[in-house]
Scaffold this active site. Structure first.
Site, mmCIF file in Angstrom:
data_model
loop_
_atom_site.group_PDB
_atom_site.id
_atom_site.type_symbol
_atom_site.label_atom_id
_atom_site.label_comp_id
_atom_site.label_asym_id
_atom_site.label_seq_id
_atom_site.Cartn_x
_atom_site.Cartn_y
_atom_site.Cartn_z
ATOM 1 N N HIS A 180 -27.673 -51.276 53.858
ATOM 2 C CA HIS A 180 -26.776 -52.357 54.993
ATOM 3 C C HIS A 180 -27.825 -53.883 54.835
ATOM 4 O O HIS A 180 -28.507 -54.207 55.677
ATOM 5 C CB HIS A 180 -26.213 -52.146 55.620
ATOM 6 C CG HIS A 180 -25.424 -53.206 55.664
ATOM 7 N ND1 HIS A 180 -24.532 -53.555 56.566
ATOM 8 C CD2 HIS A 180 -24.629 -54.706 54.785
ATOM 9 C CE1 HIS A 180 -23.453 -54.737 56.895
ATOM 10 N NE2 HIS A 180 -24.102 -55.483 56.203
ATOM 11 N N GLU A 191 -29.655 -51.795 57.712
ATOM 12 C CA GLU A 191 -28.687 -50.593 58.586
ATOM 13 C C GLU A 191 -29.455 -49.446 57.406
ATOM 14 O O GLU A 191 -28.959 -49.675 56.596
ATOM 15 C CB GLU A 191 -27.685 -51.171 58.487
ATOM 16 C CG GLU A 191 -27.633 -51.597 60.057
ATOM 17 C CD GLU A 191 -25.343 -51.586 60.301
ATOM 18 O OE1 GLU A 191 -24.854 -52.011 61.887
ATOM 19 O OE2 GLU A 191 -24.747 -52.161 59.099
ATOM 20 N N SER A 239 -20.314 -52.943 53.357
ATOM 21 C CA SER A 239 -20.895 -53.996 55.122
ATOM 22 C C SER A 239 -19.822 -52.498 56.193
ATOM 23 O O SER A 239 -20.160 -53.044 56.736
ATOM 24 C CB SER A 239 -19.828 -55.053 55.305
ATOM 25 O OG SER A 239 -20.325 -56.052 55.069
ATOM 26 N N ASN A 285 -21.759 -54.931 61.841
ATOM 27 C CA ASN A 285 -20.244 -55.238 61.454
ATOM 28 C C ASN A 285 -18.699 -55.005 62.705
ATOM 29 O O ASN A 285 -17.917 -55.814 62.748
ATOM 30 C CB ASN A 285 -19.713 -55.381 60.690
ATOM 31 C CG ASN A 285 -20.246 -56.635 59.368
ATOM 32 O OD1 ASN A 285 -19.588 -57.415 59.186
ATOM 33 N ND2 ASN A 285 -20.706 -56.146 57.821
HETATM 34 P P1 NAD Z 1 -19.964 -61.716 45.413
HETATM 35 O O1 NAD Z 1 -17.914 -62.214 45.919
HETATM 36 O O2 NAD Z 1 -20.676 -62.793 46.387
HETATM 37 O O3 NAD Z 1 -20.612 -61.231 44.412
HETATM 38 C C1 NAD Z 1 -20.027 -59.799 44.227
HETATM 39 C C2 NAD Z 1 -20.616 -60.354 42.812
HETATM 40 O O4 NAD Z 1 -20.088 -58.894 42.099
HETATM 41 C C3 NAD Z 1 -19.875 -60.997 41.633
HETATM 42 O O5 NAD Z 1 -20.692 -61.528 41.283
HETATM 43 C C4 NAD Z 1 -19.061 -60.335 40.704
HETATM 44 O O6 NAD Z 1 -19.478 -60.921 39.739
HETATM 45 C C5 NAD Z 1 -19.788 -58.761 40.825
HETATM 46 N N1 NAD Z 1 -18.636 -57.486 40.342
HETATM 47 C C6 NAD Z 1 -17.506 -57.684 40.200
HETATM 48 N N2 NAD Z 1 -17.613 -56.337 39.951
HETATM 49 C C7 NAD Z 1 -18.539 -55.769 39.384
HETATM 50 C C8 NAD Z 1 -19.157 -54.666 38.449
HETATM 51 N N3 NAD Z 1 -18.204 -54.080 37.676
HETATM 52 N N4 NAD Z 1 -20.253 -55.021 37.899
HETATM 53 C C9 NAD Z 1 -20.519 -55.681 38.609
HETATM 54 N N5 NAD Z 1 -20.740 -56.770 39.346
HETATM 55 C C10 NAD Z 1 -19.416 -56.805 39.743
HETATM 56 O O7 NAD Z 1 -20.467 -60.599 47.170
HETATM 57 P P2 NAD Z 1 -21.936 -60.966 48.071
HETATM 58 O O8 NAD Z 1 -21.036 -61.430 49.299
HETATM 59 O O9 NAD Z 1 -22.194 -60.706 47.523
HETATM 60 O O10 NAD Z 1 -21.081 -59.395 48.726
HETATM 61 C C11 NAD Z 1 -21.205 -57.973 48.260
HETATM 62 C C12 NAD Z 1 -21.700 -56.688 48.757
HETATM 63 O O11 NAD Z 1 -21.789 -56.955 49.578
HETATM 64 C C13 NAD Z 1 -19.580 -56.846 49.739
HETATM 65 O O12 NAD Z 1 -20.168 -55.032 49.888
HETATM 66 C C14 NAD Z 1 -20.714 -56.733 50.795
HETATM 67 O O13 NAD Z 1 -19.089 -56.546 52.420
HETATM 68 C C15 NAD Z 1 -21.344 -56.875 51.121
HETATM 69 N N6 NAD Z 1 -22.077 -58.003 52.512
HETATM 70 C C16 NAD Z 1 -22.031 -59.412 52.569
HETATM 71 C C17 NAD Z 1 -22.497 -59.816 53.625
HETATM 72 C C18 NAD Z 1 -22.248 -61.182 53.276
HETATM 73 O O14 NAD Z 1 -22.473 -62.075 53.949
HETATM 74 N N7 NAD Z 1 -21.793 -61.737 52.469
HETATM 75 C C19 NAD Z 1 -23.318 -59.920 54.292
HETATM 76 C C20 NAD Z 1 -23.690 -57.965 54.280
HETATM 77 C C21 NAD Z 1 -23.208 -56.806 53.544
#
Ligand code: NAD
Length: 285
Positions: free
Chosen positions: A140, A152, A119, A190
């Site tokens: 993104h 993005e 993000s 963001n």
């Molecule tokens: P989340 O916490 O829901 O999921 C993260 C996942 O990564 C978990 O299932 C965890 O087990 C896994 N993980 C951790 N270490 C790992 C590894 N070494 N190998 C494989 N898997 C691993 O997080 P999220 O909300 O899905 O966010 C993920 C990314 O997307 C972040 O970079 C975040 O900034 C971005 N993002 C989030 C949103 C949102 O609204 N939540 C929106 C856009 C982008």
């Protein structure tokens, strides 16, 4: 654009949504997570979304089975070796993302695209020192990935033009509306969104108004789809806080991006929104 093999790293909120978007468009997907419980949760999520699609007449039972079969759930990153592209969606932490991209750049074919759903973090830094950095870009998606149209396409200092164009067109083929962004903290959305959360948190800190009141004013009278607190609960307060910290540090500690202690305490307590059953509001676990 169908028939690619796509690896998705991280089966959380975003990874599972992105995997579903790709599978529904006819790609073979390998969804990888280190936590087997997250893979099980993703399977249940796929089943529930696809069953709802069948119920609503959007897809047939056969299509549901075929989409589900096109996804493999794996715990080993090495299984992603033959992917045409990999989309990483693990926690918003630079050290973690760098180590995953280091492994991917060794495991994957030299022409495979390596994309991050970060993000806010620097694409240039994620790609720094790795071989073939031209194939590393930000892709993104927004939450929920199957619903939100915007993507993005973020170009780091060493990202290739040809590769960026491909990612742009690939996003279009998924039915998304892509936009190019250069690699600055928080990119476009963001960065614009930080004051929405931060100012709401300051209003709360100053006891001007409460959580529900602020959300209600901004949705009912302000016309926003979601208020700043219910939106943080949906995103994950941990993710939102990590993004704010990263944008704050990326802008060399400009006061306007300073994170809030309220958010920090929620993360420390583990009350991080819908996914934990409690955030600013309470949810069924
Ligand atoms: P989340 O916490 O829901 O999921 C993260 C996942 O990564 C978990 O299932 C965890 O087990 C896994 N993980 C951790 N270490 C790992 C590894 N070494 N190998 C494989 N898997 C691993 O997080 P999220 O909300 O899905 O966010 C993920 C990314 O997307 C972040 O970079 C975040 O900034 C971005 N993002 C989030 C949103 C949102 O609204 N939540 C929106 C856009 C982008």
């Amino acid at each position: 654009m169908a028939g690619y093999q796509i690896g998705v790293v991280g089966a959380g909120t975003m990874g599972s949504g992105i995997a579903l978007v790709c599978a529904k468009k006819g790609h073979r997907v390998l969804l990888m997570d280190v936590d087997p419980a997250m893979l099980e949760k993703a399977k249940a999520y796929f089943q529930s979304v696809l069953s709802r699609d069948v119920k609503k007449g959007r897809i047939s039972e056969e299509e549901k089975v075929s989409v589900f079969r096109s996804v493999q759930f794996v715990e080993d990153l090495k299984k992603l070796a033959d992917s045409d592209m990999v989309i990483e969606a693990v926690l918003e932490r630079m050290d973690l993302k760098k180590s995953i991209f280091r492994s991917l750049s060794e495991i994957c074919r030299p022409d495979a695209l390596l994309l991050t759903n970060t993000s806010s973090l620097s694409i240039t830094e994620i790609a720094g020192g790795l071989r073939s950095p031209e194939r590393i870009l930000g892709m993104h998606f927004f939450n929920p990935a199957p619903v939100m149209p915007l993507v993005e396409v973020v170009r780091g200092k060493q990202s290739g033009e040809k590769q960026a164009k491909f990612v742009y067109e690939f996003a279009q083929s998924l039915g998304k509306v892509p936009v190019y962004a250069n690699d600055t903290p928080g990119f476009i959305v963001n960065r614009v969104a930080r004051p929405y959360y931060n100012e709401a948190l300051r209003i709360l800190e100053d006891r001007v108004a409460g959580v529900e009141q602020i959300d209600r004013i901004l949705t009912e009278a302000g016309g926003f789809k979601m208020g700043p607190f219910e939106l943080q609960d949906l995103i994950g307060i941990d993710v939102n806080f990590a993004v704010t910290e990263s944008v704050y540090s990326g802008f060399f500690h400009e006061r306007r991006f300073q994170p809030s202690r309220i958010q920090q305490k929620m993360v420390q307590a583990g009350t991080i929104g819908r996914k934990s059953g409690e955030g600013y509001y309470e949810y069924d676990k």
